[in-house]
Design a protein around this motif. Structure first.
Motif, PDB file in Angstrom:
ATOM      1  N   TRP A 243      29.001 113.806  14.882  1.00 11.92           N
ATOM      2  CA  TRP A 243      28.964 113.608  16.336  1.00 11.92           C
ATOM      3  C   TRP A 243      27.709 112.875  16.750  1.00 11.92           C
ATOM      4  O   TRP A 243      26.645 113.047  16.154  1.00 11.92           O
ATOM      5  CB  TRP A 243      29.028 114.960  17.037  1.00 11.92           C
TER       6      TRP A 243
ATOM      7  N   SER B 197      36.686 112.024  21.906  1.00 16.03           N
ATOM      8  CA  SER B 197      35.457 111.957  22.696  1.00 16.03           C
ATOM      9  C   SER B 197      35.650 112.592  24.065  1.00 16.03           C
ATOM     10  O   SER B 197      34.814 113.379  24.524  1.00 16.03           O
ATOM     11  CB  SER B 197      35.027 110.497  22.842  1.00 16.03           C
TER      12      SER B 197
ATOM     13  N   CYS C 230      30.720 111.434  21.646  1.00 15.74           N
ATOM     14  CA  CYS C 230      31.310 110.384  20.830  1.00 15.74           C
ATOM     15  C   CYS C 230      31.166 110.745  19.356  1.00 15.74           C
ATOM     16  O   CYS C 230      30.304 111.520  18.982  1.00 15.74           O
ATOM     17  CB  CYS C 230      30.611 109.046  21.098  1.00 15.74           C
TER      18      CYS C 230
END
Length: 57
Positions: free
Chosen positions: A8, A44, A50
């Motif tokens: 991440w 996301s 994201c």
């Protein structure tokens, strides 16, 4: 289909303890024929972060 080995994109000080390392892609996305980018956009939006890198398969 799964998204695995997820890294991440976290901001400094954020912890990934509550974020999954693998996600099952919903059948609805697969039935729509979503592209890899669309699947990653969904993840996301779903988790609020994201993805820097992952495997999809």
């Amino acid at each position: 289909m799964k998204i695995t080995h997820i890294i991440w994109d976290l901001e400094e000080g954020d912890s990934d303890y509550a974020l999954p390392k693998e996600i099952d892609v919903p059948d609805t996305l697969l039935k729509k024929g979503c592209t890899t980018d669309e699947i990653l956009d969904w993840a996301s939006d779903e988790y609020g972060y994201c993805i820097c890198s992952c495997d999809i398969g």
